[in-house]
Design a protein around this motif. Structure first.
Motif, PDB file in Angstrom:
ATOM      1  N   ALA A  36       0.825  -1.212   0.000  1.00  0.00           N
ATOM      2  CA  ALA A  36       0.000   0.000   0.000  1.00  0.00           C
ATOM      3  C   ALA A  36       0.860   1.263   0.000  1.00  0.00           C
ATOM      4  N   ALA A  37       1.951   1.264   0.794  1.00  0.00           N
ATOM      5  CA  ALA A  37       2.824   2.437   0.838  1.00  0.00           C
ATOM      6  C   ALA A  37       3.510   2.649  -0.512  1.00  0.00           C
ATOM      7  N   GLY A  38       3.969   1.560  -1.123  1.00  0.00           N
ATOM      8  CA  GLY A  38       4.604   1.657  -2.435  1.00  0.00           C
ATOM      9  C   GLY A  38       3.627   2.140  -3.485  1.00  0.00           C
ATOM     10  N   ARG A  39       2.388   1.689  -3.403  1.00  0.00           N
ATOM     11  CA  ARG A  39       1.360   2.109  -4.347  1.00  0.00           C
ATOM     12  C   ARG A  39       1.120   3.618  -4.241  1.00  0.00           C
ATOM     13  N   ALA A  43       1.858   6.413  -7.111  1.00  0.00           N
ATOM     14  CA  ALA A  43       0.758   7.272  -7.548  1.00  0.00           C
ATOM     15  C   ALA A  43       1.139   8.744  -7.512  1.00  0.00           C
ATOM     16  N   ALA A  44       2.077   9.095  -6.635  1.00  0.00           N
ATOM     17  CA  ALA A  44       2.510  10.490  -6.508  1.00  0.00           C
ATOM     18  C   ALA A  44       3.701  10.815  -7.399  1.00  0.00           C
ATOM     19  N   SER A  45       4.279   9.803  -8.024  1.00  0.00           N
ATOM     20  CA  SER A  45       5.528   9.983  -8.757  1.00  0.00           C
ATOM     21  C   SER A  45       5.304  10.374 -10.216  1.00  0.00           C
ATOM     22  N   PRO A  46       5.903  11.497 -10.660  1.00  0.00           N
ATOM     23  CA  PRO A  46       5.851  11.879 -12.068  1.00  0.00           C
ATOM     24  C   PRO A  46       7.130  11.507 -12.829  1.00  0.00           C
ATOM     25  N   PHE A  47       8.065  10.821 -12.124  1.00  0.00           N
ATOM     26  CA  PHE A  47       9.386  10.623 -12.718  1.00  0.00           C
ATOM     27  C   PHE A  47      10.023   9.352 -12.193  1.00  0.00           C
ATOM     28  N   LEU A  48      10.634   8.596 -13.094  1.00  0.00           N
ATOM     29  CA  LEU A  48      11.387   7.411 -12.694  1.00  0.00           C
ATOM     30  C   LEU A  48      12.602   7.261 -13.592  1.00  0.00           C
ATOM     31  N   VAL A  49      13.555   6.485 -13.118  1.00  0.00           N
ATOM     32  CA  VAL A  49      14.720   6.119 -13.918  1.00  0.00           C
ATOM     33  C   VAL A  49      14.674   4.610 -14.110  1.00  0.00           C
ATOM     34  N   LEU A  50      14.878   4.177 -15.351  1.00  0.00           N
ATOM     35  CA  LEU A  50      14.705   2.791 -15.744  1.00  0.00           C
ATOM     36  C   LEU A  50      16.037   2.232 -16.234  1.00  0.00           C
ATOM     37  N   ALA A  51      16.467   1.108 -15.669  1.00  0.00           N
ATOM     38  CA  ALA A  51      17.752   0.503 -16.024  1.00  0.00           C
ATOM     39  C   ALA A  51      17.529  -0.845 -16.698  1.00  0.00           C
ATOM     40  N   THR A  52      18.253  -1.057 -17.808  1.00  0.00           N
ATOM     41  CA  THR A  52      18.176  -2.310 -18.552  1.00  0.00           C
ATOM     42  C   THR A  52      19.571  -2.696 -19.027  1.00  0.00           C
ATOM     43  N   GLY A  53      19.688  -3.880 -19.592  1.00  0.00           N
ATOM     44  CA  GLY A  53      20.988  -4.316 -20.099  1.00  0.00           C
ATOM     45  C   GLY A  53      20.846  -5.390 -21.161  1.00  0.00           C
ATOM     46  N   SER A  54      21.907  -5.555 -21.947  1.00  0.00           N
ATOM     47  CA  SER A  54      21.960  -6.611 -22.951  1.00  0.00           C
ATOM     48  C   SER A  54      23.427  -6.914 -23.225  1.00  0.00           C
ATOM     49  N   HIS A  55      23.705  -7.767 -24.199  1.00  0.00           N
ATOM     50  CA  HIS A  55      25.093  -8.090 -24.499  1.00  0.00           C
ATOM     51  C   HIS A  55      25.842  -6.872 -25.031  1.00  0.00           C
ATOM     52  N   GLY A  68       1.305   9.463 -11.210  1.00  0.00           N
ATOM     53  CA  GLY A  68       0.441   8.303 -11.338  1.00  0.00           C
ATOM     54  C   GLY A  68       0.417   7.715 -12.732  1.00  0.00           C
ATOM     55  N   PHE A  69       1.351   8.118 -13.599  1.00  0.00           N
ATOM     56  CA  PHE A  69       1.335   7.593 -14.970  1.00  0.00           C
ATOM     57  C   PHE A  69       1.677   6.118 -15.033  1.00  0.00           C
ATOM     58  N   VAL A  70       2.275   5.587 -13.971  1.00  0.00           N
ATOM     59  CA  VAL A  70       2.544   4.149 -13.895  1.00  0.00           C
ATOM     60  C   VAL A  70       1.403   3.488 -13.136  1.00  0.00           C
ATOM     61  N   GLU A  71       0.773   2.493 -13.738  1.00  0.00           N
ATOM     62  CA  GLU A  71      -0.332   1.791 -13.097  1.00  0.00           C
ATOM     63  C   GLU A  71       0.181   0.551 -12.362  1.00  0.00           C
ATOM     64  N   VAL A  72      -0.435   0.277 -11.221  1.00  0.00           N
ATOM     65  CA  VAL A  72      -0.096  -0.891 -10.409  1.00  0.00           C
ATOM     66  C   VAL A  72      -1.308  -1.807 -10.365  1.00  0.00           C
ATOM     67  N   SER A  73      -1.114  -3.086 -10.627  1.00  0.00           N
ATOM     68  CA  SER A  73      -2.228  -4.035 -10.587  1.00  0.00           C
ATOM     69  C   SER A  73      -2.765  -4.158  -9.168  1.00  0.00           C
ATOM     70  N   ILE A 102      14.793  -5.753 -15.422  1.00  0.00           N
ATOM     71  CA  ILE A 102      14.629  -4.306 -15.384  1.00  0.00           C
ATOM     72  C   ILE A 102      14.705  -3.809 -13.943  1.00  0.00           C
ATOM     73  N   GLY A 103      15.240  -2.605 -13.783  1.00  0.00           N
ATOM     74  CA  GLY A 103      15.299  -1.965 -12.472  1.00  0.00           C
ATOM     75  C   GLY A 103      14.705  -0.567 -12.576  1.00  0.00           C
ATOM     76  N   LEU A 104      13.878  -0.195 -11.611  1.00  0.00           N
ATOM     77  CA  LEU A 104      13.224   1.109 -11.613  1.00  0.00           C
ATOM     78  C   LEU A 104      13.467   1.814 -10.290  1.00  0.00           C
ATOM     79  N   ILE A 105      13.605   3.136 -10.341  1.00  0.00           N
ATOM     80  CA  ILE A 105      13.648   3.929  -9.124  1.00  0.00           C
ATOM     81  C   ILE A 105      12.719   5.122  -9.320  1.00  0.00           C
ATOM     82  N   PHE A 106      11.739   5.253  -8.451  1.00  0.00           N
ATOM     83  CA  PHE A 106      10.720   6.297  -8.535  1.00  0.00           C
ATOM     84  C   PHE A 106      11.098   7.480  -7.650  1.00  0.00           C
ATOM     85  N   PHE A 107      10.861   8.695  -8.176  1.00  0.00           N
ATOM     86  CA  PHE A 107      11.102   9.929  -7.443  1.00  0.00           C
ATOM     87  C   PHE A 107       9.802  10.721  -7.321  1.00  0.00           C
TER      88      PHE A 107
END
Length: 208
Positions: A36-39, A43-55, A68-73, A102-107
């Protein structure tokens, strides 16, 4: 005489000797779903940083939209992230096709805490899913569907040390390169001020 490489840590055991054990509260803060706290934080976050990787290497990309642009099931085990118009390099999305991790950090502006989510993502072009994220009559190009594997809040020390939000309260700091400055550095002869002006006039119509 010892060289710099002699002071390089090469094992997890050696690394552990340089730090104290994390508090039990910190260890137990990790969950396999968004609670609930994470949700509320997402919901209050307008910004995140997304980390990915490949070969080919790693990528770390900012994503921003209205809070709230990211929806949570409902069960907290799936995130939906619309991918809006950008520079079309889509490095992160290319990585996810090869490696779904994938790794995400919400601000949240003004909050020194952050919220982190790790998991696996797939890229969807489902019509119904894209329509859910329509803004100003425009759908996102794709939607990232993320299966949550690990979540945890991150302590505020990094943002407190950097004084991030207070440092920006007076407007743009002097001397920080603009996009036009970066373009001019890569393409000599570019008028950076003219580039920035044209971009600022164009960007409102290119957000979605």
């Amino acid at each position: 005489m010892a060289g710099p490489e002699d002071n390089t840590i090469t094992s997890v055991e050696a690394l552990a000797t340089q730090y104290a054990q994390p508090a039990e509260r910190i260890v137990k803060s990790e969950l396999d779903h968004v609670n609930a706290a994470g949700r509320a934080f997402i919901a209050a976050s307008p910004f995140l940083v997304l980390a990915t990787g490949s070969h080919k290497g790693l990528d770390c990309s900012p994503k921003r939209d209205r809070p709230g642009f990211v929806e949570v099931s409902d069960d907290g085990r799936t995130l939906l992230i619309p991918d809006r118009r950008g520079n079309n390099k889509i490095d992160g999305l290319k990585n996810l096709v090869e490696d779904p991790r994938i790794g995400l950090i919400f601000f949240v502006p003004g909050a020194n805490e952050t919220y982190r989510v790790n998991g696996r993502a797939r890229i969807s072009v489902d019509g119904d899913l894209k329509r859910r994220f329509t803004v100003n009559g425009k759908e996102p190009a794709t939607v990232m569907v993320i299966t949550v594997e690990q979540t945890f809040p991150h302590c505020p020390k990094a943002l407190v040390r950097s004084n991030l939000w207070k440092a920006s309260s007076g407007g743009r700091p002097q001397g920080v390169p603009t996009l036009g400055d970066f373009v001019a550095a890569r393409y000599p002869g570019t008028d950076s001020a003219a580039f920035d002006q044209a971009y600022s006039e164009r960007i409102p119509n290119e957000l979605y």
